[in-house]
Scaffold this active site. Structure first.
Site, short mmCIF file in Angstrom:
data_model
loop_
_atom_site.label_atom_id
_atom_site.label_comp_id
_atom_site.label_asym_id
_atom_site.label_seq_id
_atom_site.Cartn_x
_atom_site.Cartn_y
_atom_site.Cartn_z
N ALA A 192 26.02 18.40 18.97
CA ALA A 192 27.19 18.47 19.56
C ALA A 192 26.98 17.70 20.91
O ALA A 192 26.32 17.91 21.70
CB ALA A 192 27.39 19.91 19.97
N LYS B 251 22.35 10.71 16.83
CA LYS B 251 22.03 9.46 16.39
C LYS B 251 22.36 9.37 14.85
O LYS B 251 22.82 8.29 14.40
CB LYS B 251 20.62 8.69 16.73
N ALA C 102 23.75 11.50 12.69
CA ALA C 102 25.15 11.74 12.30
C ALA C 102 26.14 10.56 12.65
O ALA C 102 27.04 10.16 11.84
CB ALA C 102 25.66 12.94 13.04
N GLY D 187 24.53 -9.38 23.67
CA GLY D 187 24.52 -9.60 22.28
C GLY D 187 23.52 -8.98 21.64
O GLY D 187 23.13 -7.81 22.12
N ASP E 197 34.13 3.65 26.32
CA ASP E 197 33.03 4.49 26.30
C ASP E 197 32.07 4.07 25.37
O ASP E 197 32.15 3.41 24.02
CB ASP E 197 33.37 5.74 25.37
N ASP F 155 24.40 3.00 17.74
CA ASP F 155 24.39 3.57 16.18
C ASP F 155 25.41 2.71 15.43
O ASP F 155 25.00 2.54 14.25
CB ASP F 155 24.69 5.12 16.24
N CYS G 291 34.00 -0.05 18.47
CA CYS G 291 33.43 1.21 19.00
C CYS G 291 33.74 1.67 20.46
O CYS G 291 34.16 2.71 20.77
CB CYS G 291 31.97 1.33 18.49
N VAL H 17 37.09 3.23 22.15
CA VAL H 17 37.72 4.36 21.61
C VAL H 17 36.61 5.53 22.32
O VAL H 17 35.42 5.24 22.31
CB VAL H 17 37.66 4.87 20.29
N SER I 63 34.80 7.25 17.49
CA SER I 63 34.89 5.96 17.58
C SER I 63 34.27 5.11 16.77
O SER I 63 34.59 3.66 16.83
CB SER I 63 34.07 5.61 18.93
#
Length: 376
Positions: A79, A107, A109, A294, A317, A323, A353, A356, A362
């Site tokens: 969480a 990571k 999840a 990169g 963010d 991930d 990603c 968001v 995201s």
């Protein structure tokens, strides 16, 4: 680092959860039935040829995916407690956050959620507590189409969580509490779990669960000819040679690579030298995430494959970007794309990603990634 015991004497009350999940089916699956002899295709394809149609039919058991080996993610579920701050607090200082919220993350999840959102059949193997945080995570993954048949509930251990301190430029600092991710794993994983691994198209691992678990999973995958990608993110501890020897692709970022090798990674030449040390430690392919610079894939004996970033319209963010990159790379790889195409697809997914807030929220949809690739 404190040594953990994985003896059955821990007396954890484990419950295997079964969820009625809807699972995507690819319109043009790549046949990877014979893992021992199968190699990724070298045939070049344009990314728009990826299938983006998801089936509306109920979930099909793993044994039915004979032509579409799933992405199997074994790892952590946290969480994520987000606090937005203007700056990091100094020692002994108390500051106020602008806002705060709790979102599903971790990571493992994150990578599972990304695989499912990219319309690829995805299984998550992990542990959560029987608490509100555990429910938050399983609901987020279930709603995203991830198969949770191999998620365990621990009645006496809380779900892992992380405090994510997000600054205005999108950069973050994170403190992790392992909880169920690091507790009460069986000393020997059951055949039920390992059979899921052996039937995978690719397996994703990270270091937010015990190395003992990762080693068993990687060995089971290797015995079945299933490629294993290990994300270096997680515990700051030496990498067991036993693990690196059974990993196909090792994926650190710059700082993780520096810590693992005790070498500087400030320049690309230094990164290459550090990668050579990884090769000597037993891993033949090293996929380095370089942030704004990169990424680069180093295959022993070959010229590095470089991928520049695909610029984002805005950076809100960076949590979960690494991930997303790793999971998107894995999806493209199992679908038979070239390494160059895999890296380009992953770069596009990571670009979306960071625009968001949150980790799992995201993760980009497949259509969004394909649309972005058509414009760059």
């Amino acid at each position: 680092m404190k040594t953990m015991s994985f003896s059955p004497a821990n007396h954890c009350n484990l419950k295997l959860q079964k969820y009625p999940i809807k699972q995507p089916t690819l319109a043009n699956p790549i046949h990877l039935n014979n893992h021992q002899n199968q190699k990724p295709s070298n045939k070049k394809h344009q990314f728009p040829s990826f299938s983006i149609r998801a089936s509306k039919t109920p979930q099909t058991p793993l044994t039915k995916y004979t032509n579409t080996p799933p992405l199997v993610v074994v790892g952590s579920a946290n969480a994520d407690i987000y606090v937005e701050i203007d700056r990091l607090p100094k020692e002994g200082e108390t500051i106020s956050a602008k806002t705060g919220q709790t979102l599903a993350g971790g990571k493992g999840a994150n990578q599972a959620a990304c695989g499912a959102k990219l319309s690829y059949p995805t299984y998550f193997v992990g542990q959560v507590g029987e608490d509100a945080h555990g429910k938050l995570i399983t609901e987020a993954l279930k709603n995203g189409g991830v198969n949770l048949d191999c998620v365990r509930n621990l009645s006496d251990v809380p779900t892992g969580h992380a405090v994510v301190m997000l600054q205005p430029d999108g950069q973050n600092s994170i403190i992790i509490v392992g909880g169920a991710n690091m507790s009460c794993w069986p000393e020997k994983l059951s055949d039920e779990y390992l059979e899921v691994v052996r039937k995978a198209g690719v397996v994703l691992l990270q270091r937010e669960i015990p190395d003992l678990v990762n080693i068993q999973v990687a060995k089971a995958a290797k015995s079945a000819g299933v490629p294993v990608i290990l994300d270096a993110g997680g515990m700051d501890a030496p990498m067991p040679p036993e693990l690196l020897n059974v990993v196909d692709i090792f994926s650190p970022n710059e700082s993780e690579l520096a810590r693992l090798t005790c070498m500087s990674t400030e320049s690309f030449e230094q990164i290459g030298q550090a990668v050579v040390k990884c090769h000597k430690m037993g891993v033949k392919q090293v996929l380095v995430k370089l942030g704004a610079k990169g990424s680069a894939l180093f295959i022993e004996g070959e010229k590095p494959i470089k991928q520049t970033i695909i610029s984002a319209a805005r950076v809100l963010d960076t949590t979960g970007a690494g991930d997303t990159f790793t999971a998107a790379f894995a999806v493209a790889l199992v679908e038979g794309k070239t390494k160059e195409e895999c890296m380009r697809f992953a770069a596009a997914a990571a670009s979306l990603c960071v625009q968001v807030k949150g980790a799992i929220p995201s993760m980009p949809e497949r259509t969004s990634v394909l649309n972005l690739l058509q414009t760059v």
